[in-house]
Design an enzyme around this catalytic site. Structure first.
Site, short mmCIF file in Angstrom:
data_model
loop_
_atom_site.label_atom_id
_atom_site.label_comp_id
_atom_site.label_asym_id
_atom_site.label_seq_id
_atom_site.Cartn_x
_atom_site.Cartn_y
_atom_site.Cartn_z
N HIS A 63 -7.69 -10.39 -36.99
CA HIS A 63 -6.62 -10.73 -36.37
C HIS A 63 -8.08 -10.63 -34.44
O HIS A 63 -7.91 -11.90 -34.09
CB HIS A 63 -5.81 -9.85 -35.90
CG HIS A 63 -4.34 -10.57 -34.34
ND1 HIS A 63 -4.56 -12.15 -34.36
CD2 HIS A 63 -4.11 -10.48 -33.32
CE1 HIS A 63 -3.65 -11.79 -33.45
NE2 HIS A 63 -3.48 -11.32 -32.69
N HIS A 87 -8.03 -7.54 -27.31
CA HIS A 87 -7.29 -7.12 -26.56
C HIS A 87 -6.23 -6.35 -27.65
O HIS A 87 -5.07 -6.10 -26.25
CB HIS A 87 -6.44 -9.16 -26.61
CG HIS A 87 -6.05 -9.56 -28.00
ND1 HIS A 87 -6.57 -9.69 -29.00
CD2 HIS A 87 -5.17 -9.09 -27.52
CE1 HIS A 87 -6.20 -10.02 -29.97
NE2 HIS A 87 -5.07 -9.74 -30.02
N GLU A 91 -3.66 -0.72 -26.55
CA GLU A 91 -2.68 -0.71 -26.89
C GLU A 91 -2.39 0.37 -28.07
O GLU A 91 -0.87 0.48 -28.48
CB GLU A 91 -0.99 -1.56 -27.34
CG GLU A 91 -0.01 -1.53 -27.23
CD GLU A 91 0.27 -3.18 -27.42
OE1 GLU A 91 1.95 -3.08 -27.39
OE2 GLU A 91 0.19 -3.91 -27.21
N ASP A 92 -3.00 0.05 -29.25
CA ASP A 92 -2.60 0.78 -30.29
C ASP A 92 -3.69 1.13 -31.69
O ASP A 92 -4.40 1.87 -32.35
CB ASP A 92 -3.19 -0.92 -32.31
CG ASP A 92 -1.87 -2.25 -31.70
OD1 ASP A 92 -1.01 -1.48 -30.85
OD2 ASP A 92 -1.69 -2.96 -31.80
N ASP A 154 -3.72 -15.63 -28.94
CA ASP A 154 -2.76 -14.70 -30.23
C ASP A 154 -1.93 -15.37 -29.89
O ASP A 154 -1.82 -15.06 -31.79
CB ASP A 154 -3.26 -13.61 -28.58
CG ASP A 154 -2.48 -12.42 -29.33
OD1 ASP A 154 -2.50 -12.12 -30.64
OD2 ASP A 154 -1.14 -12.14 -29.20
N ASP A 274 6.97 -46.20 -32.46
CA ASP A 274 5.91 -45.99 -32.00
C ASP A 274 5.51 -44.58 -32.28
O ASP A 274 5.65 -43.79 -31.84
CB ASP A 274 5.86 -45.95 -30.40
CG ASP A 274 6.64 -45.11 -29.42
OD1 ASP A 274 7.64 -44.57 -30.40
OD2 ASP A 274 6.68 -44.65 -28.50
#
Length: 721
Positions: A63, A87, A91-92, A154, A274
């Site tokens: 990812h 990124h 956090e993870d 992301d 259009d």
């Protein structure tokens, strides 16, 4: 073995294909040393995410690499690519921020930190979460635009792989994409990314509608393939004959843009004619106008459908000439004409020709305009404590249906559609807005509430004595104007409240043979600390707004005076507090009796609202006096200003023109009519209730005298009596 050594000794065969593809893409525009840094970032990220998988079952690191590729396709700088790969690590995973700083520098760590912070907060309600995360995102943008570019990329990859998510979660993410992320991409000029976000969001949220419209588009293109090819050839031949170097690209509108047009204009698919158009890309601005002339000579233009966004760019930096032509097959053809550089900016917006922290540049550059907008956001954020208020204010700015207006000096300002002259005043400068009284639009004098249209020249007339009033909030549509007016009114209310609270507390202390000056500073400080008040002004404002009773505060302060020098025995309060009517920040006038200057009045402390003024003979006063601690002795000052509402019950003959006759009499007495309604009516007579504005009782008497003199009036009374 350290990660730096690991990066050096890793064989090509150990690196997955998606990373090698990314490196190949980067080597097309980045130095080799920076591409090696990206490889190192991948190795650190892969180690940190080891063992983690996505919902689809793939290793998690795929990812961040995909997000980095989206940014590489925009030719973003190495710091952004590295931050994109890392990124999710803070956090993870267990990766420390210090490690990122050590390997890649403080800037990359700040970018990763910025993206992490957007997702890190937990909230008590979905509405609060939406508002606060939106606010955080916009503030992250204000610090460094690249944070939002990573976040948008992301979100784009998450949307591309949304199939793995459960139904409710998929719909929530899709709605958030359409309502928040796509408009931000559009505001930053990133049309290619915006279009894909919209299409993926539309497909996930309304799969049936997307499928039907896509099929209709495919069918329409199939039917018109031959005619499109002929128009394409005719355009190319004409441009070549005029010796204009250009490439012609045919384009098809997206299902989402057609769906939006169908919904907003209440049209069927067949009425949205259009569906397809052409883009002509040439090498200079002069050639754009030359090409426009050549194309208009080939096919007749549709009147009123030409827009020049080269001379007047959109707020996000977009430039192009737009024209709609009568095609040879009955359907209109939409054509955009632009230079290669404009095409790049139109596709990639702020990401085009990325130069970080370049403050200069032409006024129409996408990055310069984005930074201006973000600086404005940061100012507004500082003045808006409520997340919900902030999100509403900013959402107005995100949807760029704009009008372009000229100042008297010829400068161009862009405002949202339906903006008024008052919005324009605040767009020029906050001080101009604060003191605005009227406007001249194309030389004609108009009120501030007048909506503006593109191309108008607007001049704001100011007066030093003019100030904002609460009714202005209903007139403005821009976030900047709304925030400035609210801020002013809050400041005004606070100043009025402090002054009024001081007078109310002084009155209660005076009744106990004391003054505020006789309260020792330690006693006052102890009282403020005990009630969580930072300073005396907060206490005084609280009293005026009805949140604290002045007699209770006086009792508690005197109880804290240990030397017994002040008596707490209360005698009847002294003089009434005088009001001039200008204290509108803390005073309001009761709708049940509409008090006027000259009436005997009484004040009632209503919690949170401040002092509500009633006439002494108001039928509700008996009930209010049951709470004597909330009743305040007030009276009108000698000098009173402003206009005051009052209701007139007028009994008239029921005949044609009677309303106009009475209205004319009221106007002759220089009174403004706010409202009129029939409350009783039969064949011969009627009773009208006028709500009018007067300056005082004498002015009201003059109005009533003039109304009585008309031949159609049987009686006129102040209401309630």
């Amino acid at each position: 073995m350290g990660m730096m050594d690991m990066a050096a000794t890793t064989h090509e065969t150990d690196i997955p294909g998606d990373v090698l593809d990314l490196e190949q893409l980067l080597s097309g525009y980045l130095p080799e040393a920076q591409v090696r840094q990206v490889r190192q970032a991948y190795l650190i990220g892969a180690e940190a995410h080891a063992g983690q998988t996505r919902k689809s079952g793939e290793p998690y690191i795929t990812h961040p690499v995909a997000v980095a590729r989206i940014l590489a396709e925009q030719a973003m700088d190495a710091e952004t690519i590295i931050a994109a790969i890392l990124h999710d690590t803070l956090e993870d995973t267990g990766l420390a921020r210090e490690r990122i700083v050590e390997c890649f520098g403080e800037t990359v760590a700040e970018l990763v930190d910025g993206v992490t912070k957007l997702d890190a907060v937990r909230f008590s309600s979905r509405q609060e979460a939406a508002a606060e995360s939106f606010r955080k995102m916009l503030l992250a943008m204000a610090r460094d635009l690249r944070v939002i570019l990573i976040k948008l990329s992301d979100r784009l990859h998450n949307m591309r792989t949304l199939g793995a998510k459960a139904g409710p979660s998929r719909r929530r993410i899709a709605r958030e994409t359409l309502e928040i992320y796509a408009p931000i991409a559009q505001r930053l000029g990133m049309n290619k990314l915006k279009a894909e976000l919209q299409d993926l969001g539309f497909r996930a949220l309304y799969p049936d509608r997307h499928r039907v419209i896509s099929a209709r588009i495919k069918s329409a293109i199939g039917n018109r393939r031959e005619s499109m090819a002929r128009i394409d050839h005719a355009l190319e031949a004409r441009l070549e004959a005029e010796q204009i170097p250009a490439r012609v690209v045919s384009r098809v509108k997206s299902p989402f843009s057609i769906y939006t047009k169908m919904r907003n204009d209440h049209k069927s698919f067949s009425q949205v004619m259009d569906v397809y158009g052409f883009r002509v890309v040439t090498d200079s601005v002069m050639r754009c106008y030359h090409a426009l002339g050549a194309i208009h000579a080939l096919f007749k233009p549709v009147e009123g459908r030409f827009k020049d966004f080269i001379a007047i760019p959109k707020a996000n930096g977009y430039q192009s000439l737009h024209t709609v032509l009568f095609g040879p097959f009955g359907a209109p053809i939409e054509i955009q004409i632009r230079t290669e550089e404009m095409d790049s900016v139109a596709e990639r917006g702020v990401a085009a020709h990325w130069v970080y922290k370049t403050e200069g540049g032409p006024a129409n550059s996408a990055q310069h305009r984005a930074r201006e907008w973000l600086a404005n956001l940061a100012d507004r954020q500082a003045a808006t404590p409520s997340s919900m208020e902030f999100i509403e204010s900013v959402k107005i700015d995100l949807f760029p249906d704009e009008v372009y207006l000229f100042t008297p000096r010829g400068d161009i300002l862009s405002l949202p559609r339906s903006a008024t002259a008052l919005d324009f005043a605040y767009a020029v400068h906050t001080d101009v807005g604060y003191h605005a009284v009227a406007a001249r639009v194309d030389g004609k004098l108009v009120p501030l509430r007048t909506p503006l249209a593109s191309g108008q020249q607007v001049e704001i007339i100011t007066a030093a004595s003019a100030v904002p009033n609460p009714a202005w909030l209903d007139v403005v549509v821009t976030g900047k104007a709304r925030t400035a007016i609210r801020q002013y009114l809050k400041h005004l209310q606070h100043e009025d409240a402090v002054d009024f609270g001081h007078r109310m507390l002084d009155r209660e202390l005076d009744a106990r043979n004391a003054t505020l000056d006789t309260i020792p500073a330690p006693v006052l400080e102890h009282f403020l600390a005990e009630h969580n008040l930072k300073r005396l002004e907060e206490l005084l404002a609280d009293i005026a707004l009805g949140n604290r009773m002045p007699d209770h505060v006086a009792e508690q302060l005197l109880a804290g005076v240990r030397d017994g020098g002040a008596s707490a025995t209360r005698r009847p309060a002294g003089d009434n507090i005088r009001i001039t009517g200008t204290e509108r920040g803390v005073l309001s006038f009761a709708n049940c009796c509409h008090p006027l200057p000259g009436d005997d009045i009484i004040g009632y402390l209503s919690s949170g609202k401040g002092i509500v003024v009633h006439r002494a003979e108001c039928p509700n006063v008996a009930e209010l006096r049951k709470s004597p601690e909330r009743c305040i002795g007030i009276e009108w000052d000698r000098q009173v200003s402003g206009d005051y509402k009052v209701e007139l019950r007028t009994e008239v003959l029921n005949r044609p023109g009677v309303l106009a006759t009475v209205a004319a009499a009221i106007a002759e007495a220089e009174s403004n009519i706010e409202n009129v309604e029939y409350i009783e009516r039969d064949f011969t007579a009627a009773t009208l209730l006028f709500t009018i504005e007067v300056k005082n009782r004498k002015h009201l008497a003059d109005v009533m005298r003039r109304v009585r003199r008309t031949a159609v009036v049987n009686g006129v009374y102040r209401y309630p009596l």
